[in-house]
Design a protein around this motif. Sequence first.
Motif, short mmCIF file in Angstrom:
data_model
loop_
_atom_site.label_atom_id
_atom_site.label_comp_id
_atom_site.label_asym_id
_atom_site.label_seq_id
_atom_site.Cartn_x
_atom_site.Cartn_y
_atom_site.Cartn_z
N GLU A 215 0.87 -1.18 0.00
CA GLU A 215 0.00 0.00 0.00
C GLU A 215 0.91 1.23 0.00
OE1 GLU A 215 -3.21 -0.19 -0.15
OE2 GLU A 215 -3.62 -2.29 0.43
N PRO A 216 0.35 2.42 -0.31
CA PRO A 216 1.14 3.64 -0.16
C PRO A 216 1.58 3.80 1.30
CG PRO A 216 -0.87 4.07 -1.41
CD PRO A 216 -1.01 2.69 -0.85
N VAL A 217 2.75 4.44 1.51
CA VAL A 217 3.26 4.63 2.87
C VAL A 217 3.82 6.04 3.04
CG1 VAL A 217 3.84 2.20 3.27
CG2 VAL A 217 5.55 3.73 2.26
N LEU A 218 3.72 6.55 4.27
CA LEU A 218 4.39 7.80 4.62
C LEU A 218 5.89 7.54 4.67
CD1 LEU A 218 2.01 9.12 7.41
CD2 LEU A 218 2.53 10.29 5.26
N VAL A 219 6.66 8.44 4.07
CA VAL A 219 8.10 8.23 3.97
C VAL A 219 8.78 8.66 5.27
CG1 VAL A 219 10.20 8.97 2.79
CG2 VAL A 219 8.11 8.51 1.47
N ASP A 220 9.62 7.78 5.78
CA ASP A 220 10.53 8.13 6.87
C ASP A 220 11.88 7.50 6.54
OD1 ASP A 220 10.27 5.41 7.43
OD2 ASP A 220 8.96 5.71 9.17
N ASP A 221 12.84 7.60 7.44
CA ASP A 221 14.18 7.10 7.15
C ASP A 221 14.18 5.59 6.91
OD1 ASP A 221 15.18 9.64 7.38
OD2 ASP A 221 15.94 9.37 9.43
N ALA A 222 13.32 4.87 7.63
CA ALA A 222 13.26 3.41 7.46
C ALA A 222 12.71 3.04 6.09
CB ALA A 222 12.39 2.79 8.55
N ILE B 53 13.57 1.15 0.43
CA ILE B 53 13.52 1.38 -1.02
C ILE B 53 14.92 1.24 -1.61
CG2 ILE B 53 13.06 3.11 -2.81
CD1 ILE B 53 10.85 4.22 -0.97
N GLU B 54 15.92 1.71 -0.86
CA GLU B 54 17.30 1.60 -1.32
C GLU B 54 17.73 0.14 -1.41
OE1 GLU B 54 20.04 3.97 1.03
OE2 GLU B 54 20.90 4.68 -0.87
N GLU B 55 17.32 -0.66 -0.44
CA GLU B 55 17.65 -2.08 -0.47
C GLU B 55 17.02 -2.79 -1.67
OE1 GLU B 55 16.68 -4.01 3.20
OE2 GLU B 55 17.69 -2.48 4.41
#
Length: 398
Positions: A102-109, A114-116
């Motif tokens: 689902e869509p998610v609020l972006v935080d550092d985690a 996404i980078e992984e």
Amino acid sequence: MAARVLVLNTGSSSIKYELVDVRTRERPARGLVERIGEDDGRLTHHTGLERPGFERRGRFATHAEGLAAMLEAFATAGPDLRADPPVGVGHRVVHGGTRFREPVLVDDAVIAAIEELAPLAPLHNPVNLTGIRVARDAFPGVPQVAVFDTAFHRTLPPEAYTYAVPREWAERLGVRRFGFHGTSCAYVARRAAALLDRGLEELNLIVLHLGNGASATALAAGRSVDTSMGLTPLEGLVMGTRSGDTDPALSGYLARVAGLDAEKSEDALDRHGGLLALAGSGDMRTVRRRASGGDADARLALDVYTRRIRKYVGAYYAVLGRVDAIVFTGGVGEHDAATRAEALSGLDRLGITIDPARNEASSTEERAVSAPGSDVAVLVVPTDEEWEIASQTLSLIE
């Protein structure tokens, strides 16, 4: 009350952006930064007028430079986002793996996750992240939302997403089919149902998203049950620079006979395959023009391209058992009448017949191009991923 969302669609060589008011349905501004990394880059910024309100030509060496130019365009031509920030920023992110359904609020985690996942979409996830980072710096305190292409395909059944590969690959490395173009599929499926004046839950659809990236998706009652792109956006249809389906042993063969390592062969299939490899250009308009001029390579490229689409249509007809409509969308799907006709040629026995006059009529509207009385409707539905992302973003924020 206004509810303006800034939508960022940061692609492999371009940045599409749009300011969308989800409540009033107004579009105060939109723009495009194109040919990033090339000397002839260009930014065009529109504020509702026919002519661009701001234009800049020259080299944008990186996506960060392109995004900085976008912010300059807003500051110069408006609306001034510094003085009146959006309620949220919605980001298209191509690959969410199995983590994001689902869509998610972006935080550092979320950024770290996404980078992984970047190895699964190396052309897209890294630049999607650039858009997120620049927007977080530009609009501190404004919610950032990631909307994932893969999320729409969370309804794929196990027999559709499972590859016949060693079990350890699936369990430890996450090797499976994910599917892409999900935001586009979600939007055009709803619009197709409205065009047919039927409930989406009643319909079986085949959505053909044909652009520089291309995919086919089978939908049963509005839910994705099969799709042509797989673990990455490389599998499936022939695309602008991507090969689509090849023999899985191809990389091993190239390593043995040409000393081409996996990274180089994957890069070649991603960036130097498809129409570009077959006809010398990844732009369908150029390929058609060359084919019309007698270029045999271009003609073969078109035949390979449309045959692959026809093959998937037949396969998904079999998967669904009944098809109510075939929906063309994306730059090629919406604007290239010849591709639509060639891709569905010879399918009359399946109830699929295109009306030449309807198909070739110049229009940018949602419309049927099938022959009157055809068992299967053939529709052209312009996609609006920006609207889909904006509405999902506001829904999550609220």
